[in-house]
Design a protein around this motif. Structure first.
Motif, short mmCIF file in Angstrom:
data_model
loop_
_atom_site.label_atom_id
_atom_site.label_comp_id
_atom_site.label_asym_id
_atom_site.label_seq_id
_atom_site.Cartn_x
_atom_site.Cartn_y
_atom_site.Cartn_z
N ASP A 173 67.19 -13.48 66.25
CA ASP A 173 67.99 -12.78 67.26
C ASP A 173 68.61 -11.52 66.68
OD1 ASP A 173 69.48 -12.67 69.89
OD2 ASP A 173 71.16 -12.81 68.51
N ALA A 174 69.13 -11.61 65.45
CA ALA A 174 69.71 -10.43 64.80
C ALA A 174 68.65 -9.36 64.61
CB ALA A 174 70.32 -10.82 63.46
N ALA A 175 67.45 -9.76 64.26
CA ALA A 175 66.37 -8.79 64.06
C ALA A 175 66.01 -8.08 65.36
CB ALA A 175 65.15 -9.50 63.48
N THR A 176 66.05 -8.80 66.47
CA THR A 176 65.69 -8.17 67.75
C THR A 176 66.74 -7.16 68.21
OG1 THR A 176 66.75 -9.95 69.05
CG2 THR A 176 64.43 -10.23 68.48
N ARG A 177 67.92 -7.22 67.64
CA ARG A 177 68.98 -6.28 68.03
C ARG A 177 68.91 -4.96 67.26
NH1 ARG A 177 73.62 -8.56 66.42
NH2 ARG A 177 72.95 -10.68 65.90
N ILE A 178 67.93 -4.82 66.38
CA ILE A 178 67.76 -3.58 65.63
C ILE A 178 66.94 -2.61 66.46
CG2 ILE A 178 66.84 -2.54 63.54
CD1 ILE A 178 67.22 -5.26 62.16
N HIS A 179 67.49 -1.44 66.74
CA HIS A 179 66.78 -0.45 67.56
C HIS A 179 65.56 0.05 66.79
CE1 HIS A 179 65.91 3.19 69.83
NE2 HIS A 179 66.64 2.67 70.81
N PRO A 180 64.39 0.10 67.44
CA PRO A 180 63.17 0.53 66.75
C PRO A 180 63.29 1.88 66.05
CG PRO A 180 62.63 -0.42 68.87
CD PRO A 180 64.13 -0.31 68.83
N ALA A 181 63.93 2.85 66.70
CA ALA A 181 64.06 4.18 66.10
C ALA A 181 64.94 4.13 64.86
CB ALA A 181 64.62 5.17 67.12
N LEU A 222 75.06 0.95 60.03
CA LEU A 222 75.10 -0.24 60.89
C LEU A 222 73.74 -0.93 60.99
CD1 LEU A 222 77.47 1.04 63.74
CD2 LEU A 222 77.91 -0.87 62.18
N THR A 223 72.67 -0.15 60.98
CA THR A 223 71.34 -0.74 61.04
C THR A 223 71.06 -1.61 59.82
OG1 THR A 223 70.51 1.12 62.33
CG2 THR A 223 68.87 -0.26 61.24
N ASN A 224 71.41 -1.10 58.65
CA ASN A 224 71.15 -1.87 57.44
C ASN A 224 72.02 -3.12 57.37
OD1 ASN A 224 69.70 -2.34 55.10
ND2 ASN A 224 71.01 -1.07 53.81
N VAL A 225 73.22 -3.06 57.92
CA VAL A 225 74.06 -4.27 57.97
C VAL A 225 73.36 -5.34 58.82
CG1 VAL A 225 76.23 -5.23 58.80
CG2 VAL A 225 76.23 -3.04 57.59
N LEU A 226 72.77 -4.92 59.93
CA LEU A 226 72.06 -5.87 60.79
C LEU A 226 70.83 -6.43 60.09
CD1 LEU A 226 72.49 -7.06 63.57
CD2 LEU A 226 71.11 -5.22 64.54
N VAL A 227 70.16 -5.59 59.30
CA VAL A 227 69.01 -6.04 58.51
C VAL A 227 69.44 -7.12 57.52
CG1 VAL A 227 67.43 -5.33 56.67
CG2 VAL A 227 67.61 -3.95 58.74
N TYR A 228 70.55 -6.87 56.82
CA TYR A 228 71.06 -7.86 55.87
C TYR A 228 71.51 -9.13 56.60
CZ TYR A 228 71.14 -5.46 51.35
OH TYR A 228 70.79 -4.88 50.16
#
Length: 396
Positions: free
Chosen positions: A307-315, A285-291
């Motif tokens: 906005d999409a980038a800010t929704r990626i959890h740092p960990a 799911l993280t990589n989908v958000l990155v794409y």
């Protein structure tokens, strides 16, 4: 080198710029932003309809943005290719081995090559590939041994993503096509899907996103039902084809289709573990958000991309491969710069440099963002921007 008053063939220069831009995976919109020009201006320039005697300052800016010596831009001699990249291309195209394949453990060295790629050590991979290609081909025989064909497909897949990343998109296309052909011969749906996504990536980067999207759609139609029931491996491979299909759709400015494909990729990612990394795909799911963030930027929806980038959890972001992290930070910096936030763009570039200094300073997309910041609205900390530009060899 042109002298003052010399007339440069505008169509020739425009075509050369177009070819170099495509080789580096840059869109016309990205080049326009880097030059602080409009998209119609870039289109007209590449078509030879802007000016017959481009100013030397413009030519220098183009050379910096495209990461080539000025002499290559104005001279009609072929651009000098990196020696190792040329060796990989020769190995791919040669009818017989170009190096001694003896003593190479293909499985072990391919595994190492994938690990090096995801660690951002792309030049290490390029040095490894010629002997890997030769060894895998030398082992191939008329029996069509599936194990050997799978090895060769994996090697060509690695060559495709590496060459495309380094700007040799035509070489990447050749490698991706061979990877797909070998994987189909084996009949392994996961191998086919993974090879297909590398082919889509390379073909789209050459400027033929229509062909790339077609490869993705045929793969999904033909292998999707089977991949959907193959647990994490099948879902990861199918998901990666969807992500590359969305990339191709965005390159064609088909925003609605790209968005729909991303949503399907998100549904597939829900079926794998949050930190899944099947065969080093980083598909989760993280990589989908990155794409999604990258593709929204490609579509010119810069605020949505941020906005999409800010929704990626740092960990979760930290758990991604360095290659993925670097690519994402540069893409988001590009969106921030175009959204009128140079401070955020510089912050993201410096964050990427701390993690991957060599590639941030040499990779064409990151250098293009630096050039755009120098040419446009500057961040408040102009000193740090100029220092970064100096480290990357970007003038302004």
């Amino acid at each position: 080198m042109p002298t003052t008053g010399a007339i440069i063939d505008e169509l020739d220069i425009g075509q050369r710029v177009k070819n170099m831009r495509r080789q580096r995976g840059m869109t016309q919109q990205q080049l326009a932003a880097a030059l602080a020009k409009s998209l119609p201006w870039v289109k007209a320039f590449e078509a030879g309809g802007v000016q017959s005697d481009p100013k030397i300052s413009l030519l220098k800016q183009l050379a910096t943005t495209l990461s080539v010596p000025l002499s290559e831009l104005v001279d009609d001699k072929p651009a000098a290719e990196h020696a190792f990249v040329e060796t990989v291309r020769s190995a791919l195209l040669a009818p017989s081995p170009t190096s001694d394949p003896a003593g190479v453990d293909v499985t072990q060295q391919t595994t190492y090559g994938y690990a090096a790629f995801h660690a951002g050590r792309w030049q290490d991979v390029v040095r490894l590939l010629p002997r890997l290609i030769d060894t895998a081909r030398a082992a191939e025989d008329s029996t069509g041994d599936p194990r050997i064909l799978s090895q060769l497909a994996d090697v060509c897949h690695l060559a495709a993503i590496t060459l495309t990343k380094l700007g040799d998109t035509l070489g990447g296309w050749a490698a991706g096509d061979e990877a797909l052909m070998r994987a189909r011969a084996v009949g392994d749906p996961i191998g086919v899907a993974l090879s297909a996504q590398s082919a889509v990536y390379a073909v789209t980067a050459t400027g033929r996103a229509d062909i790339g999207l077609g490869i993705a759609e045929r793969t999904i139609d033909e292998y999707g039902p089977e991949l959907s029931v193959l647990a994490e491996g099948g879902l990861s491979a199918l998901g990666m084809v969807h992500l590359k299909a969305a990339y191709a759709a965005a390159a064609l400015s088909q925003a609605e289709l790209a968005t729909d494909i991303i949503e399907e990729a998100r549904r597939l990612a829900a079926g794998v573990a949050p930190d899944a990394d099947y065969r080093l795909t980083d598909f989760n799911l993280t990589n989908v958000l990155v794409y999604e963030a990258s593709i929204l930027g490609d579509l010119g929806r810069y605020e949505a991309a941020i906005d999409a980038a800010t929704r990626i959890h740092p960990a979760a972001f930290a758990a991604l491969s360095r290659e993925r992290r670097t690519h994402h930070l540069v893409d988001t910096a590009r969106s921030a710069q175009r959204a009128g936030d140079p401070d955020a763009a510089l912050r993201l570039l410096l964050q990427a440099e701390r993690d991957d200094a060599q590639n941030i300073r040499s990779w064409a997309p990151s250098r293009a963002v630096i050039a755009a910041l120098l040419a446009g609205r500057r961040p408040a900390d102009d000193r740090r921007l100029r220092a970064l530009a100096a480290r990357a060899g970007v003038g302004g």
